[in-house]
Enzyme design. Structure first.
Site, PDB file in Angstrom:
ATOM      1  N   CYS A  93      66.451 -25.446 -44.935  1.00 42.77           N
ATOM      2  CA  CYS A  93      65.683 -24.303 -44.442  1.00 42.77           C
ATOM      3  C   CYS A  93      64.900 -24.758 -43.208  1.00 42.77           C
ATOM      4  O   CYS A  93      64.857 -25.959 -42.900  1.00 42.77           O
ATOM      5  CB  CYS A  93      64.742 -23.791 -45.533  1.00 42.77           C
ATOM      6  SG  CYS A  93      63.319 -24.881 -45.840  1.00 42.77           S
ATOM      7  N   CYS A 140      62.449 -27.642 -43.960  1.00 45.90           N
ATOM      8  CA  CYS A 140      63.101 -28.923 -44.217  1.00 45.90           C
ATOM      9  C   CYS A 140      63.711 -29.501 -42.949  1.00 45.90           C
ATOM     10  O   CYS A 140      63.668 -30.719 -42.737  1.00 45.90           O
ATOM     11  CB  CYS A 140      64.147 -28.770 -45.308  1.00 45.90           C
ATOM     12  SG  CYS A 140      63.404 -28.383 -46.911  1.00 45.90           S
ATOM     13  N   GLU A 189      64.648 -31.806 -49.799  1.00 48.08           N
ATOM     14  CA  GLU A 189      64.676 -32.609 -48.579  1.00 48.08           C
ATOM     15  C   GLU A 189      63.300 -33.210 -48.288  1.00 48.08           C
ATOM     16  O   GLU A 189      63.193 -34.385 -47.943  1.00 48.08           O
ATOM     17  CB  GLU A 189      65.135 -31.761 -47.379  1.00 48.08           C
ATOM     18  CG  GLU A 189      66.534 -31.214 -47.524  1.00 48.08           C
ATOM     19  CD  GLU A 189      66.613 -29.847 -48.213  1.00 48.08           C
ATOM     20  OE1 GLU A 189      67.641 -29.182 -48.033  1.00 48.08           O
ATOM     21  OE2 GLU A 189      65.657 -29.470 -48.930  1.00 48.08           O
TER      22      GLU A 189
END
Length: 156
Positions: free
Chosen positions: A81, A84, A53
């Site tokens: 996560c 990101c 990402e």
């Protein structure tokens, strides 16, 4: 179009495994329809921030000459996560669409639970201590004072 770009992110993730990368892929699609890919290169580049990402966001911003992706959608092979997700927020991405979730990732050995839990843990019990410190003779607000008084700054 969501399913097309999400399928592209999944394909990128799958192909990246064969290229010594992690099983994660992402595509940023701007409001104008420009698409920018990213794959996980954490171990390949020895860069813990090189998540798919983040890589896709970096590629989009570099190509477009901006740090603002307002109107863009991030398609990713897995639920982002916390890093990101924060990167997506900083880039002003409008929407995130993902395939596998964090539990699917954990079942493959990518367990981000400790990162989600970090912010819920009391300060004194956190695994990594973050401490504010004052330095005699050095005002902590000096950088912000310089920023706010700079008429030529680029706000973000």
């Amino acid at each position: 179009m969501d399913s097309t770009y999400l399928a592209q992110a999944i394909r990128l993730a799958t192909e990246n495994v064969a290229a010594d990368g992690g099983p994660f892929g992402a595509v940023v699609v701007t409001a104008e329809g420009a698409a920018f890919e990213g794959v996980n290169r954490v171990t390949a580049n020895n860069d813990p921030t090189a998540h798919a990402e983040v890589t896709a966001i970096r590629n989009a911003c570099a190509a477009l000459g901006t740090f603002d992706l307002t109107g863009a959608v991030l398609y990713t092979s897995c639920e982002p996560c916390p890093m990101c997700l924060a990167s997506s927020l900083w880039a002003r991405v409008d929407r995130v669409v993902f395939a596998a979730d964090r539990h699917d990732a954990a079942s493959a050995g990518f367990d981000d639970a400790v990162f989600y839990e970090y912010f819920e843990t009391p300060l004194e019990e956190r695994s990594m201590q973050v401490t504010q410190l004052s330095v005699d003779g050095t005002p902590s607000m000096a950088p912000f004072d310089a920023w706010t008084s700079d008429a030529n700054r680029t706000d973000y």
